[in-house]
Enzyme design. Structure first.
Site, PDB file in Angstrom:
ATOM      1  N   LYS A 265       0.879  -1.125  -0.136  1.00  0.00           N
ATOM      2  CA  LYS A 265       0.008   0.064   0.018  1.00  0.00           C
ATOM      3  C   LYS A 265       0.828   1.379   0.084  1.00  0.00           C
TER       4      LYS A 265
ATOM      5  N   GLY B 159       9.468 -21.125  16.659  1.00  0.00           N
ATOM      6  CA  GLY B 159       8.900 -21.985  17.615  1.00  0.00           C
ATOM      7  C   GLY B 159       8.275 -23.354  17.042  1.00  0.00           C
TER       8      GLY B 159
ATOM      9  N   GLY C 253      -0.145 -14.599 -13.385  1.00  0.00           N
ATOM     10  CA  GLY C 253      -1.225 -14.645 -12.313  1.00  0.00           C
ATOM     11  C   GLY C 253      -1.835 -13.083 -12.268  1.00  0.00           C
TER      12      GLY C 253
ATOM     13  N   VAL D  53      -4.835 -10.928  -7.254  1.00  0.00           N
ATOM     14  CA  VAL D  53      -4.825  -9.578  -6.587  1.00  0.00           C
ATOM     15  C   VAL D  53      -3.326  -8.958  -6.267  1.00  0.00           C
TER      16      VAL D  53
ATOM     17  N   GLU E  91      -2.367 -14.766 -17.430  1.00  0.00           N
ATOM     18  CA  GLU E  91      -3.183 -15.467 -16.530  1.00  0.00           C
ATOM     19  C   GLU E  91      -3.674 -16.828 -17.014  1.00  0.00           C
TER      20      GLU E  91
ATOM     21  N   SER F 186       2.995 -14.494  -9.205  1.00  0.00           N
ATOM     22  CA  SER F 186       1.806 -14.278  -8.118  1.00  0.00           C
ATOM     23  C   SER F 186       0.613 -15.225  -8.373  1.00  0.00           C
TER      24      SER F 186
ATOM     25  N   GLY G 297      -0.860 -17.378  -6.225  1.00  0.00           N
ATOM     26  CA  GLY G 297      -1.271 -17.929  -4.983  1.00  0.00           C
ATOM     27  C   GLY G 297      -0.369 -18.042  -3.848  1.00  0.00           C
TER      28      GLY G 297
ATOM     29  N   ALA H  39      -5.572 -10.333   6.157  1.00  0.00           N
ATOM     30  CA  ALA H  39      -5.310  -9.714   7.322  1.00  0.00           C
ATOM     31  C   ALA H  39      -6.049  -9.777   8.398  1.00  0.00           C
TER      32      ALA H  39
ATOM     33  N   HIS I  75     -23.227  15.395   2.010  1.00  0.00           N
ATOM     34  CA  HIS I  75     -23.194  15.909   0.592  1.00  0.00           C
ATOM     35  C   HIS I  75     -22.146  17.268   0.482  1.00  0.00           C
TER      36      HIS I  75
HETATM   37  P1  FAD Z   1       1.578 -13.882   8.443  1.00  0.00           P
HETATM   38  O1  FAD Z   1       1.455 -12.656   8.520  1.00  0.00           O
HETATM   39  O2  FAD Z   1       2.055 -14.760   7.326  1.00  0.00           O
HETATM   40  O3  FAD Z   1       2.492 -14.242   9.611  1.00  0.00           O
HETATM   41  C1  FAD Z   1       3.121 -15.240   9.996  1.00  0.00           C
HETATM   42  C2  FAD Z   1       4.211 -15.030  10.886  1.00  0.00           C
HETATM   43  O4  FAD Z   1       4.711 -16.334  11.597  1.00  0.00           O
HETATM   44  C3  FAD Z   1       5.534 -14.705  10.100  1.00  0.00           C
HETATM   45  O5  FAD Z   1       6.037 -13.446  10.626  1.00  0.00           O
HETATM   46  C4  FAD Z   1       6.322 -15.933  10.129  1.00  0.00           C
HETATM   47  O6  FAD Z   1       7.934 -15.456  10.154  1.00  0.00           O
HETATM   48  C5  FAD Z   1       6.220 -16.399  11.509  1.00  0.00           C
HETATM   49  N1  FAD Z   1       6.429 -17.865  11.742  1.00  0.00           N
HETATM   50  C6  FAD Z   1       6.130 -18.883  10.599  1.00  0.00           C
HETATM   51  N2  FAD Z   1       6.551 -20.009  11.317  1.00  0.00           N
HETATM   52  C7  FAD Z   1       6.917 -19.580  12.636  1.00  0.00           C
HETATM   53  C8  FAD Z   1       7.813 -20.490  13.643  1.00  0.00           C
HETATM   54  N3  FAD Z   1       7.662 -21.920  13.307  1.00  0.00           N
HETATM   55  N4  FAD Z   1       8.266 -19.877  14.727  1.00  0.00           N
HETATM   56  C9  FAD Z   1       8.135 -18.648  14.852  1.00  0.00           C
HETATM   57  N5  FAD Z   1       7.461 -17.827  13.799  1.00  0.00           N
HETATM   58  C10 FAD Z   1       6.920 -18.351  12.826  1.00  0.00           C
HETATM   59  N6  FAD Z   1      -4.340  -8.828   3.223  1.00  0.00           N
HETATM   60  C11 FAD Z   1      -5.205  -7.941   3.431  1.00  0.00           C
HETATM   61  O7  FAD Z   1      -6.280  -8.090   4.225  1.00  0.00           O
HETATM   62  N7  FAD Z   1      -5.261  -6.615   3.030  1.00  0.00           N
HETATM   63  C12 FAD Z   1      -4.222  -6.456   2.033  1.00  0.00           C
HETATM   64  O8  FAD Z   1      -3.962  -5.251   1.417  1.00  0.00           O
HETATM   65  C13 FAD Z   1      -3.114  -7.415   1.641  1.00  0.00           C
HETATM   66  N8  FAD Z   1      -2.361  -7.105   0.958  1.00  0.00           N
HETATM   67  C14 FAD Z   1      -1.132  -8.139   0.649  1.00  0.00           C
HETATM   68  C15 FAD Z   1      -0.164  -7.901  -0.095  1.00  0.00           C
HETATM   69  C16 FAD Z   1       0.747  -8.800  -0.602  1.00  0.00           C
HETATM   70  C17 FAD Z   1       1.841  -8.792  -1.324  1.00  0.00           C
HETATM   71  C18 FAD Z   1       0.789 -10.124   0.068  1.00  0.00           C
HETATM   72  C19 FAD Z   1       1.658 -11.215  -0.056  1.00  0.00           C
HETATM   73  C20 FAD Z   1      -0.335 -10.438   1.062  1.00  0.00           C
HETATM   74  C21 FAD Z   1      -1.203  -9.619   1.401  1.00  0.00           C
HETATM   75  N9  FAD Z   1      -2.325  -9.617   2.043  1.00  0.00           N
HETATM   76  C22 FAD Z   1      -3.481  -8.601   2.378  1.00  0.00           C
HETATM   77  C23 FAD Z   1      -2.549 -11.013   2.877  1.00  0.00           C
HETATM   78  C24 FAD Z   1      -2.186 -10.891   4.244  1.00  0.00           C
HETATM   79  O9  FAD Z   1      -0.700 -10.464   4.328  1.00  0.00           O
HETATM   80  C25 FAD Z   1      -2.079 -12.248   4.981  1.00  0.00           C
HETATM   81  O10 FAD Z   1      -3.635 -12.644   4.787  1.00  0.00           O
HETATM   82  C26 FAD Z   1      -1.912 -12.157   6.429  1.00  0.00           C
HETATM   83  O11 FAD Z   1      -0.491 -11.504   6.690  1.00  0.00           O
HETATM   84  C27 FAD Z   1      -1.939 -13.456   7.193  1.00  0.00           C
HETATM   85  O12 FAD Z   1      -1.955 -13.269   8.495  1.00  0.00           O
HETATM   86  P2  FAD Z   1      -1.080 -14.594   9.330  1.00  0.00           P
HETATM   87  O13 FAD Z   1      -0.939 -13.803  10.629  1.00  0.00           O
HETATM   88  O14 FAD Z   1      -2.118 -15.569   9.034  1.00  0.00           O
HETATM   89  O15 FAD Z   1       0.194 -14.683   8.641  1.00  0.00           O
HETATM   90  P1  NAI Z   2      -4.842 -14.898  -6.053  1.00  0.00           P
HETATM   91  O1  NAI Z   2      -5.124 -16.179  -5.555  1.00  0.00           O
HETATM   92  O2  NAI Z   2      -5.313 -13.742  -5.912  1.00  0.00           O
HETATM   93  O3  NAI Z   2      -4.303 -14.875  -7.714  1.00  0.00           O
HETATM   94  C1  NAI Z   2      -3.632 -15.813  -8.274  1.00  0.00           C
HETATM   95  C2  NAI Z   2      -3.887 -15.902  -9.796  1.00  0.00           C
HETATM   96  O4  NAI Z   2      -2.898 -16.643 -10.570  1.00  0.00           O
HETATM   97  C3  NAI Z   2      -5.239 -16.523 -10.244  1.00  0.00           C
HETATM   98  O5  NAI Z   2      -5.918 -15.591 -10.975  1.00  0.00           O
HETATM   99  C4  NAI Z   2      -4.930 -17.819 -10.868  1.00  0.00           C
HETATM  100  O6  NAI Z   2      -6.020 -18.135 -11.667  1.00  0.00           O
HETATM  101  C5  NAI Z   2      -3.561 -17.541 -11.427  1.00  0.00           C
HETATM  102  N1  NAI Z   2      -2.849 -18.792 -11.811  1.00  0.00           N
HETATM  103  C6  NAI Z   2      -2.549 -19.604 -11.036  1.00  0.00           C
HETATM  104  N2  NAI Z   2      -1.667 -20.615 -11.370  1.00  0.00           N
HETATM  105  C7  NAI Z   2      -1.223 -20.104 -12.627  1.00  0.00           C
HETATM  106  C8  NAI Z   2      -0.495 -20.449 -13.804  1.00  0.00           C
HETATM  107  N3  NAI Z   2       0.387 -21.618 -13.767  1.00  0.00           N
HETATM  108  N4  NAI Z   2      -0.276 -19.681 -14.782  1.00  0.00           N
HETATM  109  C9  NAI Z   2      -1.074 -18.306 -14.591  1.00  0.00           C
HETATM  110  N5  NAI Z   2      -1.748 -18.004 -13.897  1.00  0.00           N
HETATM  111  C10 NAI Z   2      -1.948 -18.798 -12.753  1.00  0.00           C
HETATM  112  O7  NAI Z   2      -2.970 -15.014  -5.748  1.00  0.00           O
HETATM  113  P2  NAI Z   2      -2.087 -13.985  -5.442  1.00  0.00           P
HETATM  114  O8  NAI Z   2      -2.343 -12.866  -6.001  1.00  0.00           O
HETATM  115  O9  NAI Z   2      -0.797 -14.670  -5.408  1.00  0.00           O
HETATM  116  O10 NAI Z   2      -2.301 -13.234  -4.016  1.00  0.00           O
HETATM  117  C11 NAI Z   2      -2.169 -14.494  -2.652  1.00  0.00           C
HETATM  118  C12 NAI Z   2      -3.157 -13.939  -1.817  1.00  0.00           C
HETATM  119  O11 NAI Z   2      -2.746 -12.793  -1.050  1.00  0.00           O
HETATM  120  C13 NAI Z   2      -4.594 -13.566  -2.353  1.00  0.00           C
HETATM  121  O12 NAI Z   2      -5.324 -14.539  -2.722  1.00  0.00           O
HETATM  122  C14 NAI Z   2      -5.098 -12.708  -1.191  1.00  0.00           C
HETATM  123  O13 NAI Z   2      -5.621 -13.816  -0.295  1.00  0.00           O
HETATM  124  C15 NAI Z   2      -3.749 -12.156  -0.435  1.00  0.00           C
HETATM  125  N6  NAI Z   2      -3.580 -10.684  -0.867  1.00  0.00           N
HETATM  126  C16 NAI Z   2      -4.496  -9.834  -0.638  1.00  0.00           C
HETATM  127  C17 NAI Z   2      -4.636  -8.325  -1.188  1.00  0.00           C
HETATM  128  C18 NAI Z   2      -5.617  -7.673  -0.543  1.00  0.00           C
HETATM  129  O14 NAI Z   2      -6.544  -8.003   0.229  1.00  0.00           O
HETATM  130  N7  NAI Z   2      -5.587  -6.440  -1.284  1.00  0.00           N
HETATM  131  C19 NAI Z   2      -3.254  -7.983  -1.855  1.00  0.00           C
HETATM  132  C20 NAI Z   2      -2.325  -9.023  -2.141  1.00  0.00           C
HETATM  133  C21 NAI Z   2      -2.410 -10.401  -1.790  1.00  0.00           C
END
Ligand code: FAD
Ligand code: NAI
Length: 475
Positions: free
Chosen positions: A58, A122, A190, A193, A213, A279, A281, A330, A454
């Site tokens: 962001k 852990g 991909g 998102v 995609e 990207s 998944g 998150a 408004h």
């Molecule tokens: P995580 O955030 O992955 O945290 C897990 C933590 O556990 C990590 O710090 C890891 O190091 C630690 N850990 C793992 N194993 C161990 C262990 N054995 N011992 C100690 N520590 C350990 N979601 C949204 O809602 N809005 C968004 O805008 C958004 N944007 C995203 C953008 C990107 C590029 C990505 C990749 C994801 C995005 N997401 C977004 C998804 C969001 O980041 C995840 O859904 C969220 O972080 C999940 O939270 P979590 O606590 O389950 O896991």
């Molecule tokens: P995604 O599931 O959103 O999208 C993956 C895309 O890749 C899909 O459209 C799928 O059809 C495609 N795909 C899968 N295999 C493929 C292949 N072999 N060749 C070409 N295309 C293929 O997963 P993404 O973008 O990696 O994000 C992971 C997750 O992280 C999201 O699903 C979301 O839960 C979280 N996220 C949330 C955000 C938000 O809330 N704004 C921002 C970024 C991530």
């Protein structure tokens, strides 16, 4: 001597750190273990979200949008910018500062709430209903015990089998957030998102972005009408999106990477990119947890198996967030973390999966809650639809941001809101009203009868609700 706690949380992302804080608020002696390291090998709690996910993406989306506005939108406002320059180093440094502020904020919150923090990995040693022993492997090794364990170990990017991430040419989200010079040609595999958000960032600062995609449809989880509008707008902005492709060989060279694929007409294609973001998944992360050692059950896709209350197969072991079923978001992880802490305290923690909002932070933003039109059709639910374009909203015109619409779906008989879908300015903020309304099981008429300020974008929400009954006032 091992240290003993009521609750130990493994993982300090949004699922884990929020669970730990809520458990401590409820009076439990609580520890949280997180292994994420910053550039100086120090602790960086906050997980994927804070370090390589929600927050840094962001930050870059905001910076790159400012840059694009300064280059293209300001002139229309009568603001002339000469000598516009991109300082990518500063843009990345600002992002890193914001990440650090969030890491530090979480450490502060742990102190404030008396959560003991352990920096390290852990893993389960042994245990049963009476308590579990957890080893922490960090700078020093520690052994801790707890009656309850909450696993919140998150997820990792899924790699293509023939293209492991090197974070130099083939990038996961981690590398995609830290490219140190704007690639001339950026490939994204991909169109989900991450692909759309990161593709937007790098396109805005000058990269030529091609998104490949696999599925024939665009954003299949999004309401079709909204997805169609998004496809039109994103391609107009300059993202080149190819649907229905089959990725073949991926060959990294010295400075670029070649992707061979078959397009939707079955023709063989070859593209050379300066960088490639994959990207496609994410996969649950249970590495190093020793789940198998204590018999913690995973499902067939590698997620920790839980019931509706986030209980695992082991007594007093719970799991939340990306490492369990459900959307990888998150705020979903946080809700589960709070609910589990409350269940441990004997309360009735609850997560309403029907009202979890989704947001894609592109420009315009896409946000939705509840069912899409295609889901309602598939489920045979009779519904009424109403929509309102931002083009007809005074505030959107003043902002200079008139693309998109708000769309309501309501039950044909009861008028209860079943889904709200927005593509447009500040959709991420506007969706909250719909979430509140659905949580209270409001009807579209309820929203239509509420006074909205408004001029505001939220008037488009009211107008879309009015449109369900075919009585929009401004369109
Ligand atoms: P995580 O955030 O992955 O945290 C897990 C933590 O556990 C990590 O710090 C890891 O190091 C630690 N850990 C793992 N194993 C161990 C262990 N054995 N011992 C100690 N520590 C350990 N979601 C949204 O809602 N809005 C968004 O805008 C958004 N944007 C995203 C953008 C990107 C590029 C990505 C990749 C994801 C995005 N997401 C977004 C998804 C969001 O980041 C995840 O859904 C969220 O972080 C999940 O939270 P979590 O606590 O389950 O896991
Ligand atoms: P995604 O599931 O959103 O999208 C993956 C895309 O890749 C899909 O459209 C799928 O059809 C495609 N795909 C899968 N295999 C493929 C292949 N072999 N060749 C070409 N295309 C293929 O997963 P993404 O973008 O990696 O994000 C992971 C997750 O992280 C999201 O699903 C979301 O839960 C979280 N996220 C949330 C955000 C938000 O809330 N704004 C921002 C970024 C991530």
């Amino acid at each position: 001597m091992s240290k003993n706690f009521d609750v130990v949380v493994i993982g300090g992302g949004p699922g884990g750190y929020i669970a730990a804080i809520r458990a401590a608020q409820l009076g439990f002696s609580t520890a949280c273990i997180d292994e994420w390291k910053n550039a100086k090998n120090g602790p960086a709690p906050g997980g994927t979200c804070t370090n390589v996910g929600c927050i840094p993406s962001k930050a870059l989306l905001q910076s790159s949008e400012h840059y694009e506005h300064a280059g293209h939108a300001f002139a229309d406002h009568g603001i002339e910018v000469k000598g516009l320059n991109l300082n990518l180093g500063q843009m990345l440094a600002r992002k890193d500062t914001i990440v650090k502020q969030n890491n530090d904020g979480i450490l502060y919150l742990f102190k404030k709430n008396k959560v003991t923090f352990f920096h390290g990995r852990g893993s389960f040693v042994k245990g049963d209903a009476n308590g579990y022993e957890i080893k922490v492997a960090g700078a020093a090794e520690e052994s801790i015990t707890a009656k309850h364990v909450i696993v919140a170990t998150g997820s990792n990017a899924r790699a293509l089998p023939n293209a492991p991430f090197d974070e130099k040419l083939i990038l996961s989200n981690t590398g995609a957030l830290a490219i140190d010079s704007v690639p001339k040609k950026l490939g994204v595999i991909g169109a989900g998102v991450i692909g759309l958000e990161m593709g937007s960032v790098w396109r805005r600062v000058g990269a030529e972005v091609t998104v490949l995609e696999a599925l024939p449809g665009f954003l299949s989880a999004v309401d079709e009408q909204i997805a169609k509008e998004a496809f039109k707008l994103f391609t107009k902005q300059g993202l080149s999106i190819s649907l229905g492709v089959k990725i073949g060989a991926i060959t990294p060279g010295k400075k670029d990477v070649t992707v061979e694929y078959t397009d939707d007409k079955g023709n063989a294609q070859k593209a050379v990119f300066d960088r490639l973001i994959v990207s496609i998944g994410r996969v649950p992360n249970t590495i190093g947890l020793n789940a198998e050692g204590v018999g913690l059950k995973l499902d067939e896709r590698g997620f920790i198996a839980v019931d509706g209350d986030c209980k695992t197969n082991l007594p007093n072991v719970w799991a939340v967030g990306d490492v369990v079923r459900g959307p990888m978001l998150a705020h979903k992880a946080e809700e589960e973390g709070v609910a589990v802490a409350e269940r441990i305290a004997g309360q009735h923690g609850h997560v309403n999966f029907n009202t979890i909002p989704w947001v894609i932070y592109t420009s315009p933003e896409i946000a939705w809650v509840g069912k899409t039109e295609q889901q309602l059709k598939a489920e045979g639910i009779a519904y009424k639809a109403g929509s309102f374009p931002f083009m007809a909203n005074g505030r959107a015109r003043a902002l200079g941001d008139t693309s998109g619409m708000v769309k309501f779906l309501a039950d044909a008989k009861s008028d209860e809101i079943l889904g709200v879908h927005i593509i447009g300015p500040m959709a991420s903020e506007l969706i909250s009203e719909a979430v509140v309304a659905m949580e209270f099981r409001a009807s579209s008429e309820d929203i239509a009868r509420i006074c909205h300020a408004h001029p505001s974008l939220s008037e488009a929400t009211k107008e879309a609700a009015l449109a369900v009954d075919k009585r929009s006032l401004n369109f």
